[in-house]
Design a protein around this motif. Structure first.
Motif, PDB file in Angstrom:
ATOM      1  N   ILE B 197       0.846  -1.187   0.000  1.00 21.72           N
ATOM      2  CA  ILE B 197       0.000   0.000   0.000  1.00 21.72           C
ATOM      3  C   ILE B 197       0.881   1.235   0.000  1.00 21.72           C
ATOM      4  N   LEU B 198       0.925   1.883  -1.106  1.00 24.56           N
ATOM      5  CA  LEU B 198       1.655   3.141  -1.211  1.00 24.56           C
ATOM      6  C   LEU B 198       0.615   4.184  -1.565  1.00 24.56           C
ATOM      7  N   PRO B 199       0.021   4.791  -0.562  1.00 23.97           N
ATOM      8  CA  PRO B 199      -1.101   5.687  -0.824  1.00 23.97           C
ATOM      9  C   PRO B 199      -0.747   6.673  -1.926  1.00 23.97           C
ATOM     10  N   PRO B 200      -1.622   6.927  -2.864  1.00 22.06           N
ATOM     11  CA  PRO B 200      -2.981   6.377  -2.886  1.00 22.06           C
ATOM     12  C   PRO B 200      -3.115   5.096  -3.716  1.00 22.06           C
ATOM     13  N   LEU B 201      -2.038   4.483  -4.056  1.00 17.15           N
ATOM     14  CA  LEU B 201      -2.155   3.301  -4.912  1.00 17.15           C
ATOM     15  C   LEU B 201      -1.918   1.993  -4.160  1.00 17.15           C
TER      16      LEU B 201
END
Lengths: 252, 252
Positions: B197-201
Motif C-alpha cells: 500500500i503506497l497511498p494512494p495506490l
DNA sequence: TAAAAAGGTGCCAAAAAATGACACCTTTAA
DNA sequence: TTAAAGGTGTCATTTTTTGGCACCTTTTTA
C-alpha cells in the motif's frame, strides 16, 4: 423532542453512548465549546452533558476546562490518541493475534499485540475492553492468519513504534540508526511515507533527503528511532514510478 | 446476590452486555447447555437469559436449540466468524474512511469502505455498528489519514476484491488481465503473496510461475480477476531479498 | 398415554438506571 | 460588582431492565 437519530435511513435510539460520541465529535470540530452549547446540540440538559463529560474523562479523554467569562471546554487532541493509541502495526498484530488464538485454541497474547492490548486495557475502562474483544470476535480476520507466521512477527521492537508513529502523524523527520544486510551502520534522518508489509517482515518506505530518493528500511534493523521535533516535511505524492525502478508497475 | 463481577482486579457492574458475553463464552466452552444452567451461571432469571439469547440471535449468532427432554442450546462456531467477514483491504479502507470522515466532517462512506461497512451493517444490528464506530473512534488511525488522499482510493474496483480475497485466503491461483503502463495487455495467472500500500495506490505482490519470479501489479490495472479453483500453491517465504533487487533492504 | 423436561412468548409489576430541574458553589473577565 | 462560565449534590420523574407468572409447543421416557 424524540431522542432519536437517523443513520442510513434507519432510526436508532439515542443513548448515552451516542450522545458522548457526538460531544467528542463536536469538540473536535469546533475546538472549544461551552456546556450550554453542547447541551443544545445534544438535545439534553446541562446536567446530563456534565455527567457525560465526567464519563468521558473517566474513559481517558483529557478535556481542559476554563471557568469564567469566555471560558469553555476544550478537547486535548493528544488525549484522544492516547486513549487507545494504536499504531497500524499494532492493529495488524492485534488482528493476527486474535485470529491465531481462534485457530490455535487459547494462546496468550504475545509480542506486538500484547503491547497493543496492554495500551488499550490501560486506557479504556473495563467495559470498553469487552467491546473491543466482542468486536474482534465478530470480525473475520482469517484472510491474514494463514499467510503469517506469528512467531516471526515478534522481531519488530515495540519500543520503536511511538517515535515512528509520531513521525508519521506529525510529519516530522525520523532519525535512527540503520544496520544494513552487510552489517554496516548508518545514521539516517528521513521522511516516512509508507509502510510495506511482506509477511513476516515489515518495511518503512521513506524519502531520504540526504540521498534525494526513496529508501526502504527493514523495521527490525532500525534502532534508537527519534522523532526530530521542529522539522516538518511536506507529504510526497508517492507513486510507484517515484520509487526505485524494479517496483515499477509494469511487470517484466 | 450482588450482580457484580471482577475483571482485572477491579469490580465492575454486571450489565446485559457482559452477561451476553458470558453466555457466548459458556456455550463455546461447554458445547451445549440449557437455559436453566445459563441462568444459574449468570445469576439471572430464566426470562432474562431467554431475552439475551434472542438478542444474540439478532446480533447474528446462530444458536441451535432443541426442545424436549435432553434438549438444549448450542452455539454454531461458524456463525461467530461469518457474522462480518472483512477482507484486509476492507479493514484498511474502513479505517481510512473513518479517519477521513473525522477530518473532513461528514463525508458519506465511499468506495472500498462502503463494501466493508455494507457487509457489517447487514450482518450486525444497529447497536453493533455504533460499537464499531466507537471502537474506531477510540482507535488511533490518524497515522494513515494524513498520508492518504481518499479521492484517489476510489479507483480500486470493489468488484475485484472477492476473487482477490478468495485467492489469498484459500491459496489459489488468481487469473486476470493486466494492462501495464504502456497499455500492453497480458493474461496472468499468479500466486498472491502480499499487498503493498503506497497511498494512494495499491499493489498486489505475487509470484508469477510462468515468469518464475515476483511481480508487482497495480490494483487499478487489474481487470476480470478470477480465482482459479483446484489449483493450490504453497506459500512462498517472501523476504525482501527474494523480490526484485532495488527493494533490497540495504538502502543505497 | 401421561408426565417430565426442555425451548419459547406475552404480559405486568417491581427494580434499577438515566435524566432533568433546581439550588448553590467557585472562578474569571469585563 | 456582575455576568458568564465550569462543577456538585439532591431529589423527583422518566425510561429501561429485570423477574415472575401463566401458558404454549416439542420431545423423550417411564
Amino acid at each position: 423532542m424524540p431522542k432519536n437519530d437517523t443513520f442510513n435511513g434507519q432510526v436508532m435510539k439515542m443513548n448515552a453512548r451516542h450522545r458522548q460520541d457526538n460531544i467528542v465529535r463536536h469538540l473536535r470540530r469546533n475546538g472549544t465549546s461551552t456546556i450550554a452549547e453542547l447541551a443544545r446540540e445534544a438535545g439534553a440538559s446541562r446536567r446530563t452533558v456534565l455527567r457525560d463529560i465526567s464519563a468521558l474523562r473517566d474513559a481517558g479523554f483529557v478535556i481542559h476546562s476554563e471557568s469564567g467569562r469566555g471560558g469553555g471546554l476544550q478537547l486535548d487532541p493528544q488525549s484522544v490518541q492516547t486513549t487507545a493509541r494504536l499504531s497500524v502495526a499494532e492493529v495488524f498484530a492485534l488482528l493476527i493475534s486474535v485470529a491465531s488464538m481462534r485457530a490455535a485454541g487459547n494462546l496468550p497474547f504475545s509480542g506486538l499485540a500484547d503491547t497493543g492490548l496492554a495500551k488499550i486495557e490501560k486506557a479504556l475502562p473495563a467495559d470498553k475492553i469487552r467491546d473491543l474483544r466482542q468486536f474482534l470476535d465478530c470480525l473475520y480476520v482469517g484472510t491474514l492468519a494463514p499467510q503469517v507466521d506469528i512467531s516471526d512477527l515478534g522481531e519488530i521492537d515495540p519500543a520503536l513504534l511511538p517515535a515512528f508513529e509520531a513521525a508519521f502523524l506529525e510529519r516530522r523527520h525520523l532519525a535512527f540508526e540503520y544496520r544494513d544486510a552487510k552489517g554496516v551502520i548508518t545514521q539516517r534522518s528521513i521522511e516516512p511515507q509508507a509502510m510495506l508489509i511482506l509477511p513476516p517482515l515489515w518495511y518503512l518506505v521513506a524519502w531520504d533527503p540526504a540521498r534525494d530518493g526513496f529508501r526502504h528500511f527493514r523495521m527490525d534493523r532500525i534502532s534508537g528511532p527519534n522523532c526530530v521535533k521542529d522539522t516538518h516535511f511536506r507529504r510526497r505524492h508517492v507513486t510507484f514510478d517515484d520509487t526505485v525502478r524494479p517496483l515499477h508497475d509494469a511487470p517484466r
